[in-house]
Design an enzyme around this catalytic site. Sequence first.
Site, short mmCIF file in Angstrom:
data_model
loop_
_atom_site.label_atom_id
_atom_site.label_comp_id
_atom_site.label_asym_id
_atom_site.label_seq_id
_atom_site.Cartn_x
_atom_site.Cartn_y
_atom_site.Cartn_z
N TYR A 1 -0.96 9.14 3.07
CA TYR A 1 -1.91 8.31 3.83
C TYR A 1 -2.25 8.99 5.16
CZ TYR A 1 -3.33 4.01 6.41
OH TYR A 1 -3.99 3.05 7.16
N GLY B 1 -15.39 -4.30 3.20
CA GLY B 1 -15.84 -5.55 3.81
C GLY B 1 -15.14 -6.79 3.29
N ASN C 1 -0.57 -1.92 13.93
CA ASN C 1 -0.34 -2.76 12.74
C ASN C 1 -1.17 -4.06 12.85
OD1 ASN C 1 0.98 -4.33 10.67
ND2 ASN C 1 2.72 -2.94 10.84
N LEU D 1 -8.72 -7.37 4.89
CA LEU D 1 -8.23 -8.05 6.11
C LEU D 1 -9.15 -7.81 7.30
CD1 LEU D 1 -5.96 -9.23 8.01
CD2 LEU D 1 -4.91 -6.96 7.93
P1 NAP Z 1 -7.25 -4.21 2.85
O1 NAP Z 1 -7.17 -5.64 3.28
O2 NAP Z 1 -6.28 -3.72 1.84
O3 NAP Z 1 -8.73 -3.95 2.35
C1 NAP Z 1 -9.07 -2.72 1.79
C2 NAP Z 1 -10.56 -2.73 1.56
O4 NAP Z 1 -10.93 -1.46 1.01
C3 NAP Z 1 -11.02 -3.80 0.58
O5 NAP Z 1 -12.25 -4.33 1.01
C4 NAP Z 1 -11.21 -3.01 -0.72
O6 NAP Z 1 -12.19 -3.56 -1.56
C5 NAP Z 1 -11.70 -1.68 -0.16
N1 NAP Z 1 -11.49 -0.57 -1.08
C6 NAP Z 1 -10.29 -0.06 -1.49
N2 NAP Z 1 -10.52 0.95 -2.38
C7 NAP Z 1 -11.86 1.06 -2.51
C8 NAP Z 1 -12.71 1.90 -3.30
N3 NAP Z 1 -12.21 2.83 -4.13
N4 NAP Z 1 -14.05 1.72 -3.20
C9 NAP Z 1 -14.57 0.77 -2.38
N5 NAP Z 1 -13.83 -0.04 -1.61
C10 NAP Z 1 -12.48 0.09 -1.69
O7 NAP Z 1 -7.13 -3.24 4.09
P2 NAP Z 1 -7.25 -3.54 5.66
O8 NAP Z 1 -5.88 -3.87 6.14
O9 NAP Z 1 -8.39 -4.46 5.91
O10 NAP Z 1 -7.58 -2.07 6.20
C11 NAP Z 1 -8.87 -1.71 6.66
C12 NAP Z 1 -8.78 -0.37 7.35
O11 NAP Z 1 -7.87 -0.49 8.46
C13 NAP Z 1 -8.22 0.75 6.47
O12 NAP Z 1 -8.95 1.93 6.71
C14 NAP Z 1 -6.79 0.89 6.94
O13 NAP Z 1 -6.30 2.19 6.71
C15 NAP Z 1 -6.91 0.56 8.40
N6 NAP Z 1 -5.68 0.08 9.05
C16 NAP Z 1 -5.02 -1.01 8.58
C17 NAP Z 1 -3.87 -1.44 9.21
C18 NAP Z 1 -3.09 -2.66 8.73
O14 NAP Z 1 -2.03 -2.94 9.30
N7 NAP Z 1 -3.57 -3.41 7.73
C19 NAP Z 1 -3.40 -0.75 10.35
C20 NAP Z 1 -4.11 0.35 10.82
C21 NAP Z 1 -5.26 0.76 10.17
P3 NAP Z 1 -11.82 -4.70 -2.67
O15 NAP Z 1 -10.94 -5.71 -2.00
O16 NAP Z 1 -13.13 -5.27 -3.04
O17 NAP Z 1 -11.11 -4.00 -3.77
P1 GDP Z 2 4.75 0.31 9.10
O1 GDP Z 2 4.52 -0.44 10.38
O2 GDP Z 2 3.66 1.27 8.79
O3 GDP Z 2 6.10 0.93 9.06
O4 GDP Z 2 4.68 -0.71 7.88
P2 GDP Z 2 5.09 -2.23 7.65
O5 GDP Z 2 4.08 -3.15 8.19
O6 GDP Z 2 5.39 -2.31 6.19
O7 GDP Z 2 6.43 -2.49 8.51
C1 GDP Z 2 7.62 -1.90 8.10
C2 GDP Z 2 8.79 -2.41 8.94
O8 GDP Z 2 9.02 -3.79 8.69
C3 GDP Z 2 10.08 -1.67 8.55
O9 GDP Z 2 10.95 -1.61 9.66
C4 GDP Z 2 10.65 -2.60 7.46
O10 GDP Z 2 12.05 -2.41 7.30
C5 GDP Z 2 10.33 -3.96 8.08
N1 GDP Z 2 10.28 -5.05 7.09
C6 GDP Z 2 11.12 -6.12 7.06
N2 GDP Z 2 10.85 -6.90 6.02
C7 GDP Z 2 9.77 -6.36 5.39
C8 GDP Z 2 9.01 -6.74 4.23
O11 GDP Z 2 9.26 -7.74 3.56
N3 GDP Z 2 7.96 -5.92 3.90
C9 GDP Z 2 7.62 -4.82 4.63
N4 GDP Z 2 6.54 -4.11 4.28
N5 GDP Z 2 8.35 -4.41 5.71
C10 GDP Z 2 9.40 -5.17 6.08
#
Ligand code: NAP
Ligand code: GDP
Length: 316
Positions: free
Chosen positions: A138, A10, A167, A13
């Site tokens: 992952y 919670g 993403n 992001l």
């Molecule tokens: P995030 O900003 O890194 O946040 C991760 C969250 O998980 C935080 O609230 C963190 O708590 C909590 N957490 C991590 N380890 C934990 C543990 N051991 N026990 C309890 N809580 C824990 O991630 P997000 O980007 O919001 O991602 C949320 C979900 O979306 C994830 O399941 C991720 O795989 C999925 N997702 C993300 C993306 C993306 O581009 N970001 C894309 C597709 C799917 P604290 O901050 O309090 O440590």
């Molecule tokens: P993905 O979408 O799961 O592959 O993860 P990312 O969000 O990290 O995106 C990765 C893509 O962005 C790759 O093509 C990287 O080469 C490109 N990229 C360019 N600059 C950056 C950077 O500063 N950080 C990250 N994470 N990726 C970058």
Amino acid sequence: MADVILVTGGTGLVGKAIQEVVESGEKREGEQWHFLSSKECDLSSLEETRELFQRIKPTKVIHLAAMVGGLFHNMANNLAFFRVNMAINDNVLLCAHENGVDKVVSCLSTCIFPDKTTYPIDETMVHDGPPHDSNFGYSYAKRMIDTLNRGYSNEHGRKYTSVIPCNVFGPHDNYNLQAGHVIPALIHKCFVAKRDGTPLQVFGSGKPLRQFIYSHDLARLFVWTLRNYEETAPLILSVDEEHEVSIADAVDAVVEAFGFEGEVNYDTSKADGQYKKTASNDKLRRLHSSFEFTPFKEAVKRSVDWFVENYETARK
Ligand code: NAP
Ligand code: GDP
């Protein structure tokens, strides 16, 4: 009885975006929402997770908590991504079941799909072949959520399901340059380049293609899924295929939002990752045809403005 809705992850992001959406009108009368931080409970511990569920007594769960990171963080830590996420997911779903939670919506990702595949990718293809090597830990851990959901549904009649976002980016992102995803990393780097008068260094060729979703759009869709989606099988939550952009397009959007006029360099010695993961949102469009996504450039501008305003306290 009014629902108690637990949102694991919670403070992240997506979790913060759901909190804002809930507090600005989505909350229904009598509902209690609990946004969990890892500081309150380490979900990789079964004992702590059991204690949490017994204390909070949720009736519904949005399960976001995970070890999360961009391409470079995944490449360096595949084993930890697998072990930590397997433990968290198994504990959360087991405790939900033990405590009679009737609905759980967990979170997969479009980056867990098979690397060698046909496009567009759809919900039926989650288990079709190996994921990209860069994030196998992952990916396999996330795929097992779907396996657990099928088990709890088939054997115990639970409505445990999952969504598959593309993403994600937005306010409260992880702006750490080693661990973050591409948009928050570019925002952080562009901020520094503009401030210091240095070039903006982009990793890779800029050619890979990605679908990006603004965190507030994803948050609205998450709440809709919790309230309306009844299947066990996953649901892709992504922008349309024609709104896929290249990494270079994302760089241009960030540069424009900052009004950055300096040099932009592409470091092709760094990895490109998977070339594309184009996903179809046809199923979502069929079920929720009226949904409107925030235009990409507008969402990038809002994210940049948030980072500039919150630079001192942002996660980096
Ligand atoms: P995030 O900003 O890194 O946040 C991760 C969250 O998980 C935080 O609230 C963190 O708590 C909590 N957490 C991590 N380890 C934990 C543990 N051991 N026990 C309890 N809580 C824990 O991630 P997000 O980007 O919001 O991602 C949320 C979900 O979306 C994830 O399941 C991720 O795989 C999925 N997702 C993300 C993306 C993306 O581009 N970001 C894309 C597709 C799917 P604290 O901050 O309090 O440590
Ligand atoms: P993905 O979408 O799961 O592959 O993860 P990312 O969000 O990290 O995106 C990765 C893509 O962005 C790759 O093509 C990287 O080469 C490109 N990229 C360019 N600059 C950056 C950077 O500063 N950080 C990250 N994470 N990726 C970058």
